[in-house]
Write a protein that holds these residues in place. Sequence first.
Motif, PDB file in Angstrom:
ATOM      1  N   THR A 162       0.835  -1.210   0.000  1.00 26.78           N
ATOM      2  CA  THR A 162       0.000   0.000   0.000  1.00 26.78           C
ATOM      3  C   THR A 162       0.866   1.255   0.000  1.00 26.78           C
ATOM      4  OG1 THR A 162      -1.765  -1.174   1.178  1.00 26.78           O
ATOM      5  CG2 THR A 162      -1.774   1.234   1.287  1.00 26.78           C
ATOM      6  N   VAL A 163       1.886   1.250   0.830  1.00 27.77           N
ATOM      7  CA  VAL A 163       2.791   2.404   0.889  1.00 27.77           C
ATOM      8  C   VAL A 163       3.489   2.595  -0.453  1.00 27.77           C
ATOM      9  CG1 VAL A 163       4.931   3.262   1.932  1.00 27.77           C
ATOM     10  CG2 VAL A 163       3.126   2.299   3.384  1.00 27.77           C
ATOM     11  N   LYS A 164       3.883   1.503  -1.095  1.00 27.16           N
ATOM     12  CA  LYS A 164       4.589   1.610  -2.379  1.00 27.16           C
ATOM     13  C   LYS A 164       3.697   2.229  -3.446  1.00 27.16           C
ATOM     14  CE  LYS A 164       7.843  -1.091  -3.246  1.00 27.16           C
ATOM     15  NZ  LYS A 164       8.772  -2.216  -3.479  1.00 27.16           N
ATOM     16  N   VAL A 165       2.443   1.801  -3.503  1.00 21.17           N
ATOM     17  CA  VAL A 165       1.519   2.371  -4.487  1.00 21.17           C
ATOM     18  C   VAL A 165       1.296   3.859  -4.223  1.00 21.17           C
ATOM     19  CG1 VAL A 165      -0.881   2.346  -5.290  1.00 21.17           C
ATOM     20  CG2 VAL A 165       0.343   0.192  -4.954  1.00 21.17           C
ATOM     21  N   LEU A 166       1.049   4.188  -2.971  1.00 21.87           N
ATOM     22  CA  LEU A 166       0.774   5.588  -2.625  1.00 21.87           C
ATOM     23  C   LEU A 166       1.972   6.481  -2.911  1.00 21.87           C
ATOM     24  CD1 LEU A 166      -1.166   5.040   0.721  1.00 21.87           C
ATOM     25  CD2 LEU A 166      -2.114   5.908  -1.424  1.00 21.87           C
ATOM     26  N   ALA A 167       3.175   6.004  -2.596  1.00 25.84           N
ATOM     27  CA  ALA A 167       4.373   6.822  -2.801  1.00 25.84           C
ATOM     28  C   ALA A 167       4.735   6.936  -4.274  1.00 25.84           C
ATOM     29  CB  ALA A 167       5.540   6.237  -2.010  1.00 25.84           C
ATOM     30  N   SER A 168       4.642   5.835  -4.992  1.00 29.03           N
ATOM     31  CA  SER A 168       5.113   5.830  -6.382  1.00 29.03           C
ATOM     32  C   SER A 168       4.088   6.361  -7.370  1.00 29.03           C
ATOM     33  CB  SER A 168       5.526   4.410  -6.786  1.00 29.03           C
ATOM     34  OG  SER A 168       4.403   3.532  -6.741  1.00 29.03           O
ATOM     35  N   GLU A 169       2.774   6.155  -7.065  1.00 33.89           N
ATOM     36  CA  GLU A 169       1.751   6.511  -8.041  1.00 33.89           C
ATOM     37  C   GLU A 169       0.889   7.702  -7.623  1.00 33.89           C
ATOM     38  OE1 GLU A 169      -0.592   3.134  -9.184  1.00 33.89           O
ATOM     39  OE2 GLU A 169       1.129   1.754  -9.128  1.00 33.89           O
TER      40      GLU A 169
END
Length: 686
Positions: free
Chosen positions: A81-88
């Motif tokens: 979830t953190v990866k999606v929010l940060a990257s996208e």
Amino acid sequence: MINRQLLRPESIVVVGGSNNTHKPGGAVVRNLLNGGYKGVLRVVNPKEDEVQGVKVFHDVKEIPPTDLAVVVIPAKFCPDTVKVLASEKGVKAFIIITAGFGEETPAGAALEKDILNTCEQYGAALIGPNCIGLLNSWHHSVFTKPIPHLNPQGVDFISGSGATAVFILESAVIKGLQFNSVWSIGNGKQIGIEDVLQYMDENFDAEHDSKVKLLYIENISNPDKLLFHAASLIRKGCRIAAIKAGSSESGSRAASSHTGAIASSDSAVEALFRKAGIVRCFSREELTTVGCIFTLPPIKGKNFAIVTHAGGPGVMLTDALSKGGLNVPPLDKEIGEELKTKLYPGASTANPIDILATGTPEQLGTAIDYCESRFDNIDAIMVIFGTPGLVQLYETYDVLHKKILECKKPVFPILPSLHTAGPEVEEFLRKGHVNFSDEVTLATALTQVMRTPPPAPPEIELFGIDVPRIRDIISGIKESGYISPNLVHDLLACAQIPMVPEMVSSDCEQLVAFAERTGYPVVAKVVGPVHKSDVGGVVLDIKSAKHLRIEFERMMKIKDATGIMVQKMLRGTELFIGAKYESRFGHIVLCGLGGIFVEVLKDVSSGLAPLSYGEAYSMIKSLRGYKIIEGTRGQAGINQQRYAEVIVRLSTLLRFATEIKEMDINPLLADEHGVTAVDARIYIEK
């Protein structure tokens, strides 16, 4: 990495927000809404279409770009979830409420590491995981209650524990203590307590920022950073108090010296706080009481007047202040008699000033006026006023409110009737005041505040310290262990620490000749065994060559004996100085009275090397046995200046000899003229 998106986000998404306010996700949404968040609030929940009136997104991939994400979902889903929010989605700040990470299992620690790597990769701030959130005037991203009254000049509170933070907030709210921000750092994977202090220090605005910081610390990961920024903030006009929990256990290595047995991680904390100027507290009640004290004008002296309508609490407060070294002095008799004429018959003006249970609001105001303007030997005023439940106190507390605003001397309100006068106390607090409901807790906290020295200067006291020679001696030692007496003597000489005349030899006649030159009586000590007294290796008051020869022959037969030390026998008060190297902190220097005081009572003070003279005097004066040092019952005190000088010089020696891991100077013998080291041991690790 503290950024604008964390502190003043224009948009927030609560991942895991819900309609159930009894769960963290729902409580976060509730607190954001009730706190009047003015930005765009979004919620992600796969099972709901609307949460507390807020439109819901079913997946984080559906949301528009957002500043801050508050994550309240199971730990296993957090890294992706953190990866999606940060990257996208351009999220630059995360508050992860969820537990189940490094505080529980190695697998949880791996999840935590993935989250940190993502935040570092995309330049995002991270609070948590395993925290209650972040609260400031811009957004209430916490799931707990109570929500304290917020004020830009209120307290900045930083806690390493979410649950403890709630207990501390509850303690503070009933005292009327207001807050500017509340930081729960949880596992502190990226942002720890030291980092928050650094941000506050580097961005400090003396005109607008809060000047009171309260800390609850479970782990000091970077002592130097904490010391630097706490001291810097205090020098800029801030006041800081802290609890350090979990510092009572001694080090794991079985120590062979007095210092090793006494020094612990608690000594290191005590030393660090002393050097930084942090007021140390030991309970949440004490911490919030100190916070309330910090909101009042600084006290310029140690003399207190007590105004009360109940004799018992006044007596207990007097006892507690006196125990802490503060004064409740007698008041001028002539002015006191004048004040008596304005009170009811039977009132007392001896200090405490007892206006009786029937005293009126006007009489309370008059007594305060006399303490403010007529009694010159008073620095602060303490007012105890409750009720047996027979009358209302609105008028009385209104008088107290006005006097607090008028008086230049600090006024401490002690309003103990929280049950019988709850509404009146609440109205008093709403006017911006604090309340100390327990007089003894107030006195204890005030003692801690008054005993805490200002931050130590960063400069090292080098005068008279032969640093090159110290390094030559240390470099010449090839093996770890206790070094020989002659090397101990040489090192102390490099710091100009006075030592008693002595000689070490395995030749009896050399020692007899030395004793003849020095003059009897002398002391003989075996060299070799660490604990000399335990093996009969110390003999005092040797008055002849014959006696010395007999003791020499006996002690040389002691196991591990390599020689005998003979010293001129001196008399005086026995003192103690020791040091121990603590990982991450450096050398902890201990001082105290010698003999039973250090071995049994453990009456010692600690400081963090290198020490200033101010720190050394603070250490000496904080000893329970300080009255002996001052001189008592007709006996002269010791030369405190010389004692402080030895402490400072030793701390500077240690600064340039980090190979020294433990040392004792025990005893030092002191009188009104000077201080002399009699016996010393130094343990080195190469």
